[in-house]
Design an enzyme around this catalytic site. Sequence first.
Site, PDB file in Angstrom:
ATOM      1  N   TYR A  68       0.778  -0.934  -0.005  1.00  0.00           N
ATOM      2  CA  TYR A  68       0.054  -0.049  -0.007  1.00  0.00           C
ATOM      3  C   TYR A  68       0.723   1.317  -0.034  1.00  0.00           C
ATOM      4  O   TYR A  68       0.151   2.261  -0.481  1.00  0.00           O
ATOM      5  CB  TYR A  68      -1.052   0.039   1.181  1.00  0.00           C
ATOM      6  CG  TYR A  68      -2.143  -0.717   1.130  1.00  0.00           C
ATOM      7  CD1 TYR A  68      -2.206  -2.150   0.778  1.00  0.00           C
ATOM      8  CD2 TYR A  68      -3.576  -0.307   1.309  1.00  0.00           C
ATOM      9  CE1 TYR A  68      -3.334  -2.713   0.720  1.00  0.00           C
ATOM     10  CE2 TYR A  68      -4.769  -0.874   1.119  1.00  0.00           C
ATOM     11  CZ  TYR A  68      -4.633  -2.233   0.779  1.00  0.00           C
ATOM     12  OH  TYR A  68      -5.835  -2.926   0.722  1.00  0.00           O
ATOM     13  N   LYS A 126       4.084 -15.369   2.260  1.00  0.00           N
ATOM     14  CA  LYS A 126       4.628 -16.002   1.074  1.00  0.00           C
ATOM     15  C   LYS A 126       6.107 -16.255   1.129  1.00  0.00           C
ATOM     16  O   LYS A 126       6.694 -15.853   0.090  1.00  0.00           O
ATOM     17  CB  LYS A 126       3.801 -15.259   0.066  1.00  0.00           C
ATOM     18  CG  LYS A 126       3.907 -15.902  -1.477  1.00  0.00           C
ATOM     19  CD  LYS A 126       2.933 -17.162  -1.243  1.00  0.00           C
ATOM     20  CE  LYS A 126       2.909 -17.972  -2.837  1.00  0.00           C
ATOM     21  NZ  LYS A 126       2.337 -18.970  -2.865  1.00  0.00           N
ATOM     22  N   ASP A 182      -1.517 -18.690   0.590  1.00  0.00           N
ATOM     23  CA  ASP A 182      -2.748 -19.310  -0.240  1.00  0.00           C
ATOM     24  C   ASP A 182      -3.125 -20.506   0.453  1.00  0.00           C
ATOM     25  O   ASP A 182      -4.208 -20.699   0.518  1.00  0.00           O
ATOM     26  CB  ASP A 182      -1.971 -20.027  -1.529  1.00  0.00           C
ATOM     27  CG  ASP A 182      -0.486 -20.692  -1.424  1.00  0.00           C
ATOM     28  OD1 ASP A 182      -0.205 -20.376  -0.547  1.00  0.00           O
ATOM     29  OD2 ASP A 182      -0.149 -21.097  -2.361  1.00  0.00           O
ATOM     30  N   ASP A 209      -5.787  -7.429   4.111  1.00  0.00           N
ATOM     31  CA  ASP A 209      -6.830  -6.826   3.573  1.00  0.00           C
ATOM     32  C   ASP A 209      -7.853  -7.977   3.032  1.00  0.00           C
ATOM     33  O   ASP A 209      -9.083  -8.071   3.166  1.00  0.00           O
ATOM     34  CB  ASP A 209      -6.419  -5.912   2.461  1.00  0.00           C
ATOM     35  CG  ASP A 209      -7.761  -5.303   1.873  1.00  0.00           C
ATOM     36  OD1 ASP A 209      -8.633  -4.985   2.353  1.00  0.00           O
ATOM     37  OD2 ASP A 209      -7.808  -5.233   0.376  1.00  0.00           O
ATOM     38  N   ASP A 245     -11.696  -9.766   4.884  1.00  0.00           N
ATOM     39  CA  ASP A 245     -12.935  -9.935   4.190  1.00  0.00           C
ATOM     40  C   ASP A 245     -13.166 -11.207   4.244  1.00  0.00           C
ATOM     41  O   ASP A 245     -14.347 -11.662   4.592  1.00  0.00           O
ATOM     42  CB  ASP A 245     -12.763  -9.392   2.751  1.00  0.00           C
ATOM     43  CG  ASP A 245     -13.167  -7.859   2.819  1.00  0.00           C
ATOM     44  OD1 ASP A 245     -12.780  -7.272   3.679  1.00  0.00           O
ATOM     45  OD2 ASP A 245     -13.621  -7.479   1.697  1.00  0.00           O
TER      46      ASP A 245
HETATM   47  C1  IPM Z   1     -10.187  -1.900   4.317  1.00  0.00           C
HETATM   48  C2  IPM Z   1     -10.587  -1.426   2.906  1.00  0.00           C
HETATM   49  C3  IPM Z   1      -9.500  -0.433   2.381  1.00  0.00           C
HETATM   50  C4  IPM Z   1      -8.283  -0.988   2.451  1.00  0.00           C
HETATM   51  C5  IPM Z   1      -9.817   0.490   1.242  1.00  0.00           C
HETATM   52  C6  IPM Z   1     -11.225   1.060   1.352  1.00  0.00           C
HETATM   53  C7  IPM Z   1      -8.875   1.426   1.151  1.00  0.00           C
HETATM   54  O1  IPM Z   1     -10.596  -2.229   2.011  1.00  0.00           O
HETATM   55  O2  IPM Z   1     -10.253  -1.092   5.223  1.00  0.00           O
HETATM   56  O3  IPM Z   1     -10.191  -3.171   4.275  1.00  0.00           O
HETATM   57  O4  IPM Z   1      -7.916  -1.623   1.613  1.00  0.00           O
HETATM   58  O5  IPM Z   1      -7.330  -0.876   3.439  1.00  0.00           O
HETATM   59 MG    MG Z   2     -10.584  -4.226   2.634  1.00  0.00          MG
END
Ligand code: IPM
Ligand code: MG
Length: 356
Positions: free
Chosen positions: A140, A190, A222, A246, A250
């Site tokens: 990032y 990784k 992975d 990230d 999710d």
């Molecule tokens: C998160 C989001 C952010 C990230 C985006 C919106 C920049 O996906 O907080 O996980 O990638 O960190």
């Molecule tokens: Mg995210």
Amino acid sequence: MPRLAVLPGDGIGREIVDALAPLFARLEEKTGETFDRTEGLIGGVAIDTVGTPLPEETVSLCQSADAVLLGAVGGPKWDHMPTSTRPEAGLLGIRKALGLFANLRPAKLFPALASASTLKPEVISGLDLLVVRELTGGLYFGQPRGRSQVDGQRQAVDTLFYTEAEVRRVVKMAFELAMVRRKHVTSIDKANVLNSSQLWREIAEEVARDYPEVELTHQLVDNAAMQLVRNPAQYDVVVTENMFGDILSDEAAQLTGSLGMLPSASLGGEIGLYEPAHGSAPDIAGKDLANPLATILSVAMMLKYSFSLHEIADQLEAAVDQVLADGYRTADIADAGQAVQVVGTKQMVSLVIERW
Ligand code: IPM
Ligand code: MG
């Protein structure tokens, strides 16, 4: 007087933050203290109002607060913009400006939501893991980054860069958190391909020596993506670099039924920032459909980590548990097979307050 910087941002971020006003009134009643809340601009709304996703005033507002509560940023309206001026750049900028190198994302199964998960109940039973995502380094932020054109060909580069110190502080935080949980850290990398991951693994081993009680396991990313849906109950604390975190957070959120349930705390500097892990969901914004529970659970994390109000925070989490046990759901967590009552954003907030 505790001072909060509130950054509602875009889409359902704005809507949920507005809906939380009665929750703060209840908090003030419970604590006898006034939680001063000052709003600042971030993301798309900041671009539209002042032309930049992270105005200087917002940074100083956050720096002079005790904690920051953030809604969400982004939306299709700003998707065409270059990376450095998009709403998301505001979020990355404030994380960096406040030195928030560790992002804590707990994924815990609310028993009442077991059937809302896309996985079988026996797979997710006992799920209680904490993702500690590195937040101010890696892909990032690494340099060089950007786009160019060479011999008529468009090119782009992002860099996965970490220093030893950046890895050590976040891994250390993961071990500290494991000490007050089930004493198991899974470090995800990784290392069979990436230099940065080999460094990450080395440092994890070094930090582990200071925590003889904590068991350290390494997993390749992975494999971890697969293990998370195969046997998520194996995890206690998971620590990993920014981009892996990230993606995996999710995935971990979906185990619990919905991304709409996952809170987060970003720590590391003097001021913590609390935000739901979900995005701004512009498609449902303004329709009283959004699930406020991830933001409410983020407030609970704020009460815990920034104000040491552990009991009140636990009570707030218990209230969320109870609302779900009582059969109330927002649309995202309503399972067609269940006899539940589907409620909107505002009513969900009231139902939590009644039980807090
Ligand atoms: C998160 C989001 C952010 C990230 C985006 C919106 C920049 O996906 O907080 O996980 O990638 O960190
Ligand atoms: Mg995210």
